[in-house]
Scaffold this active site. Structure first.
Site, mmCIF file in Angstrom:
data_model
loop_
_atom_site.group_PDB
_atom_site.id
_atom_site.type_symbol
_atom_site.label_atom_id
_atom_site.label_comp_id
_atom_site.label_asym_id
_atom_site.label_seq_id
_atom_site.Cartn_x
_atom_site.Cartn_y
_atom_site.Cartn_z
ATOM 1 N N ASP A 14 0.873 -1.177 0.000
ATOM 2 C CA ASP A 14 0.000 0.000 0.000
ATOM 3 C C ASP A 14 0.909 1.226 0.000
ATOM 4 O O ASP A 14 2.026 1.156 -0.496
ATOM 5 C CB ASP A 14 -0.942 -0.025 1.205
ATOM 6 C CG ASP A 14 -2.261 0.712 0.934
ATOM 7 O OD1 ASP A 14 -2.190 1.862 0.467
ATOM 8 O OD2 ASP A 14 -3.339 0.154 1.180
ATOM 9 N N HIS A 64 1.132 2.044 -3.379
ATOM 10 C CA HIS A 64 0.080 2.842 -4.004
ATOM 11 C C HIS A 64 0.516 4.290 -4.174
ATOM 12 O O HIS A 64 0.035 4.985 -5.058
ATOM 13 C CB HIS A 64 -1.204 2.772 -3.179
ATOM 14 C CG HIS A 64 -1.840 1.425 -3.207
ATOM 15 N ND1 HIS A 64 -3.000 1.129 -2.504
ATOM 16 C CD2 HIS A 64 -1.498 0.271 -3.833
ATOM 17 C CE1 HIS A 64 -3.328 -0.133 -2.712
ATOM 18 N NE2 HIS A 64 -2.429 -0.677 -3.500
#
Length: 483
Positions: free
Chosen positions: A290, A324
């Site tokens: 992430d 991300h």
């Protein structure tokens, strides 16, 4: 320390006043010129804790390097003894030690020697009793973080050992309810608990009555100092996290130095300082499932009622691979964020979605301002070099504000879909976004934006073309729904 703090206030006050005058271009330029001077002033406030020269070795308290036997009690007894004796180092020697939740105490440095590993249990019983924690920006009673501290000062985790969260597609990760992480139809997941906790926050249920734990499947963060100060996390390698990795909440004076985070599970953010002040993240490596670094300040009602912004953060000399986003602000950002500085960074991965990412919504609200990034070398990324997204979640009644963002000396060899991507509200445009002395090559769409105010480009090349405001490609809401 008080003298330094007063000097900082004197430096930041005019800086903040100038940053609020978006109508006056000259003042805004003066603000940009002074920004890194303010960063230097902030740096003087961030001082690593020091510890007594006394060692407490966990094997002296019964810890065993037999990785099938729990050493939780022995480790926590060593921490307590160290704390009561005025502090020092609690030594994790060479070997692998299986443990449940570790609770740090004031004046204790949890030190992992070379070739030492803390392997964390997969048994939820080893993370009880439940503790007050934040879960994605919402306060609740839940399983203890793997390493936790509440209301402590002068604490550290150091050494070149390994912290292994022991999570994978069979343990912890399936609770996310994503098939790519081992979940299958009919398995338990966090979905109902997240909905319940969100409603409890909205309804103002007291934190003590927001009881989760067994049957709710909310994964604990790896390292969470909470309401604590004078914190150091240095030199360790962190792998296989159940959830977020390093998550200081409501903390002050935090240093994260020379840490390596390599973990590709769901929500495996690398470092998430939350509602914290005076934070330095330096010389770290992030390869995550992430966001690499995500700055936060609470979700919705909890973020607004507590009202503690993320403030005075310096991020420098770090390397980001998968994730991300490299530097991210949000989405749990209802308390706001200000005075964020990032410099001398390297990012390079086709699985890195964005370089600088700001994500919020009118469900969150809050003011995000005074964000400065410079000297960033990028090999490649997937989606956007600079992304401002005010529609990250469903709309609400709390209009967000994003203003005063300067990116300087950003150099991208091979970009992704977008160079600059901005999705803002007409009634709350992204204000005073400046890109200076930067080059982005190989993108499909140089600039796509809908509502901006005071956006500037100074010596910016995208795909070999010098960019001006006239090059902005307007976009409909439908086009933005894809991102």
């Amino acid at each position: 320390m008080k003298v330094i703090r007063n000097l900082l206030i004197a430096a930041i006050l005019p800086f903040s006043l100038l940053a609020g005058c978006g109508e006056n271009q000259k003042k805004q330029e003066q603000t940009d010129d002074r920004a890194w001077e303010v960063a230097d002033s902030i740096r003087t406030l961030i001082v690593e804790p020091s510890f007594a020269k006394k060692d407490f070795v966990i094997t002296d308290y019964g810890a065993s390097s037999d990785s099938t036997k729990l050493s939780t009690t022995a480790i926590n007894q060593a921490i307590e003894a160290c704390h009561l004796d005025g502090g020092g180092r609690v030594i994790i020697p060479k070997g692998t030690f299986l443990t449940g939740a570790i609770h740090l105490k004031s004046n204790v440095n949890l030190h992992l020697e070379d070739d030492a590993k803390l392997l964390f249990s997969r048994n939820t019983e080893d993370y009880k009793p439940l503790v007050k924690t934040r879960w994605e920006g919402m306060e609740c009673m839940n399983y203890s973080p793997l390493i936790y501290a509440y209301g402590q000062e002068n604490i550290a985790i150091t050494g070149k050992g390994i912290l292994d969260g022991n999570a994978n597609s069979e343990h912890w990760w399936p609770w996310k309810a994503k098939k790519e992480y081992g979940w299958t139809e009919g398995m338990d997941s966090q979905l109902a608990a997240v909905k319940k906790l969100t409603q409890e926050v909205k309804d103002g249920v007291s934190v003590e009555d927001r009881v989760h734990g067994d049957g709710y499947f909310l994964r604990p963060p790896f390292i969470q100092p909470y309401n604590s100060s004078n914190i150091l996390i240095a030199d360790v390698k962190i792998i296989n996290a159940p959830f977020w990795n390093i998550n200081p909440v409501l903390c002050e004076n935090v240093t994260v130095r020379n840490v390596s985070v390599v973990t590709h599970g769901p929500n495996n953010d690398g470092c998430n300082p939350e509602s914290s002040k005076n934070v330095l993240i330096t010389d770290c490596y992030f390869d995550t499932g992430d966001d690499c670094i995500a700055i936060k300040s609470g979700r919705n009602e909890d973020g607004r009622s507590i009202g503690r912004p993320a403030e005075n953060h310096i991020i420098e000399n770090c390397e980001m691979k998968d994730g991300h986003g490299g530097i991210v602000i949000g989405s749990e950002i209802s308390g706001g964020a200000k005075n964020i500085f990032a410099q001398n960074l390297k990012m390079d991965s086709p699985e890195l979605d964005r370089i600088l990412r700001i994500k919020t919504s009118s469900l969150r609200g809050g003011v995000i301002e005074n964000i400065y990034m410079r000297n960033v070398e990028v090999g490649t990324y997937k989606e956007a070099a600079v992304l401002v997204d005010m529609f990250y979640e469903n709309p609400g009644d709390f209009m967000p504000t994003v203003r005063n963002i300067t990116v300087e000396n950003l150099n991208v060899k091979k970009g992704g879909k977008f160079g600059i991507l901005i999705n803002a509200y007409e009634e709350s445009p992204a204000e005073n976004l400046k890109i200076i002395n930067s080059t982005i090559e190989g993108v499909d769409v140089p600039i796509q934006a809908n509502f901006t105010k005071g956006m500037q480009f100074d010596n910016v090349l995208i795909n070999g073309k010098m960019i001006s405001e006239a090059d902005i490609q307007s976009s409909s809401d439908a086009e933005f729904e894809k991102f």
